[in-house]
Design a protein around this motif. Structure first.
Motif, PDB file in Angstrom:
ATOM      1  N   ASP A 130     -38.221  40.766  -7.465  1.00 27.20           N
ATOM      2  CA  ASP A 130     -38.187  41.576  -6.613  1.00 27.20           C
ATOM      3  C   ASP A 130     -38.976  42.949  -7.187  1.00 27.20           C
ATOM      4  O   ASP A 130     -38.936  43.888  -6.391  1.00 27.20           O
ATOM      5  CB  ASP A 130     -36.794  41.911  -6.168  1.00 27.20           C
ATOM      6  N   THR A 152     -34.569  36.085  -3.349  1.00 30.50           N
ATOM      7  CA  THR A 152     -35.281  37.298  -3.594  1.00 30.50           C
ATOM      8  C   THR A 152     -34.584  38.129  -2.293  1.00 30.50           C
ATOM      9  O   THR A 152     -34.181  37.365  -1.347  1.00 30.50           O
ATOM     10  CB  THR A 152     -36.743  37.021  -3.077  1.00 30.50           C
ATOM     11  N   SER A 153     -34.717  39.336  -2.261  1.00 31.51           N
ATOM     12  CA  SER A 153     -33.974  40.133  -1.145  1.00 31.51           C
ATOM     13  C   SER A 153     -35.363  40.898  -0.629  1.00 31.51           C
ATOM     14  O   SER A 153     -34.972  41.940  -0.095  1.00 31.51           O
ATOM     15  CB  SER A 153     -33.168  41.127  -1.941  1.00 31.51           C
ATOM     16  N   GLY A 154     -36.343  40.257  -0.739  1.00 31.73           N
ATOM     17  CA  GLY A 154     -37.625  40.904  -0.092  1.00 31.73           C
ATOM     18  C   GLY A 154     -38.220  42.200  -0.781  1.00 31.73           C
ATOM     19  O   GLY A 154     -38.762  42.752  -0.236  1.00 31.73           O
ATOM     20  N   CYS A 159     -30.899  42.595   1.738  1.00 29.78           N
ATOM     21  CA  CYS A 159     -31.640  41.738   2.415  1.00 29.78           C
ATOM     22  C   CYS A 159     -32.091  42.262   3.754  1.00 29.78           C
ATOM     23  O   CYS A 159     -33.208  42.148   4.069  1.00 29.78           O
ATOM     24  CB  CYS A 159     -30.857  40.343   2.873  1.00 29.78           C
ATOM     25  N   ILE A 166     -39.481  38.840   3.398  1.00 31.93           N
ATOM     26  CA  ILE A 166     -38.809  37.399   3.338  1.00 31.93           C
ATOM     27  C   ILE A 166     -39.394  36.604   4.437  1.00 31.93           C
ATOM     28  O   ILE A 166     -40.042  35.474   4.113  1.00 31.93           O
ATOM     29  CB  ILE A 166     -37.313  37.483   3.624  1.00 31.93           C
ATOM     30  N   ILE A 179     -37.071  29.477  -0.328  1.00 32.06           N
ATOM     31  CA  ILE A 179     -36.781  30.705  -0.358  1.00 32.06           C
ATOM     32  C   ILE A 179     -35.251  30.770   0.152  1.00 32.06           C
ATOM     33  O   ILE A 179     -34.767  30.300   1.042  1.00 32.06           O
ATOM     34  CB  ILE A 179     -37.338  31.400   0.791  1.00 32.06           C
ATOM     35  N   ALA A 181     -32.671  33.556   0.386  1.00 34.55           N
ATOM     36  CA  ALA A 181     -32.641  34.789   0.556  1.00 34.55           C
ATOM     37  C   ALA A 181     -31.092  35.602   0.225  1.00 34.55           C
ATOM     38  O   ALA A 181     -30.038  35.000  -0.057  1.00 34.55           O
ATOM     39  CB  ALA A 181     -32.409  35.477   2.294  1.00 34.55           C
ATOM     40  N   THR A 197     -34.583  36.084  10.972  1.00 39.14           N
ATOM     41  CA  THR A 197     -35.481  35.335  10.043  1.00 39.14           C
ATOM     42  C   THR A 197     -35.274  33.792  10.113  1.00 39.14           C
ATOM     43  O   THR A 197     -34.232  33.354  10.584  1.00 39.14           O
ATOM     44  CB  THR A 197     -35.180  35.551   8.370  1.00 39.14           C
ATOM     45  N   CYS A 199     -35.437  31.986   7.558  1.00 39.47           N
ATOM     46  CA  CYS A 199     -34.826  31.426   6.376  1.00 39.47           C
ATOM     47  C   CYS A 199     -33.458  30.802   6.597  1.00 39.47           C
ATOM     48  O   CYS A 199     -32.867  31.163   7.338  1.00 39.47           O
ATOM     49  CB  CYS A 199     -34.813  32.627   5.210  1.00 39.47           C
TER      50      CYS A 199
END
Length: 248
Positions: A130, A152-154, A159, A166, A179, A181, A197, A199
């Motif tokens: 990140d 990842t938190s984008g 988030c 993301i 992925i 999140a 999302t 995700c």
């Protein structure tokens, strides 16, 4: 892609792993030093957690706080820790290694990828991604190395703030790498996150505060914080709440 949602809980002790499993967690990431952002756990905590639980345990391999560009000695320690964890039941490891320019250290990451392959275990690249200059390019690099999953938190603190990135990751690389999140995901916002999302994996630290009475009114201070008697443990009720949300 399966519509089934998976919950991973960030844990820092054997008690945490047990509580996470009770609450319905599908997988845990085992750390130490939650207050430092998560460091390598003790080997003993992994061994004892494996005795008492059945869900997959990913162990953090992070020798210190403060960043992700490591000395040669620190990297040697990471390799040794990773071997010990994998030899003693870890289902995978979570790592994040950058160079001085904040780009992924491809050589060192590949060393750990190959190590995990030799044990047929997963390797996760954690939120160090990140802070890389180009998160999407970094994700493609991790795909080329054979990393199993990205946490990842984008590229944002939370988030919801990074949800567009993301989603871009889901569109561009999710057929090649998982992925996961993360970033301040709670029972209070998980519905909104899911609605925004595709995700299907979510990483959370669902903690409650507890008090160790031995430090009450102590005239000695050990860690420099005003509430040293307080510590955190997984809140099984919060885990149950998020599990209920994803099961709807």
């Amino acid at each position: 892609m399966s519509n089934e949602k998976l919950i991973e809980i960030c844990c820092c002790s054997v008690d945490d792993v047990v509580e996470a499993e009770k609450g319905g967690a599908d997988r845990v990431e085992l750390n130490s030093a939650f207050e430092a952002g998560g460091l390598t756990p003790t080997l003993g905590s992994l061994i004892e957690a494996k005795k008492r639980t059945t869900i997959p345990i990913i162990t953090m391999i992070r020798p210190r706080t403060g960043g992700f560009c490591y000395t040669d000695f620190e990297f040697d320690t990471m390799i040794t820790d990773a071997k010990l964890m994998l030899q003693n039941g870890a289902d995978g490891i979570a790592v994040g290694i950058l160079n001085e320019y904040k780009n992924i250290d491809l050589h060192r990451t590949n060393v750990l990828v190959e190590l995990c392959k030799s044990y047929n275990k997963e390797i996760v690249f954690h939120r160090a991604i990140d802070i890389t200059p180009n998160l999407i390019e970094s994700a493609h690099e991790l795909v080329s190395l054979g990393v199993s999953r990205i946490l990842t938190s984008g590229g944002k603190q939370r988030c919801l703030e990074g949800i567009d990135t993301i989603n871009e990751l889901m569109h561009t690389v999710s057929n090649q790498i998982e992925i996961l999140a993360c970033g301040s995901i709670r029972p209070t916002n998980l519905d909104e996150i899911i609605s925004k999302t595709n995700c299907n994996q979510f990483h959370m630290a669902l903690m409650k505060d507890l008090c160790d009475n031995t430090m009450k009114h102590s005239h000695i201070n050990f860690n420099g914080t005003p509430n040293e008697q307080m510590y955190k443990m997984i809140d099984v009720d919060q885990v149950k709440a998020v599990k209920n949300i994803v099961n709807r």
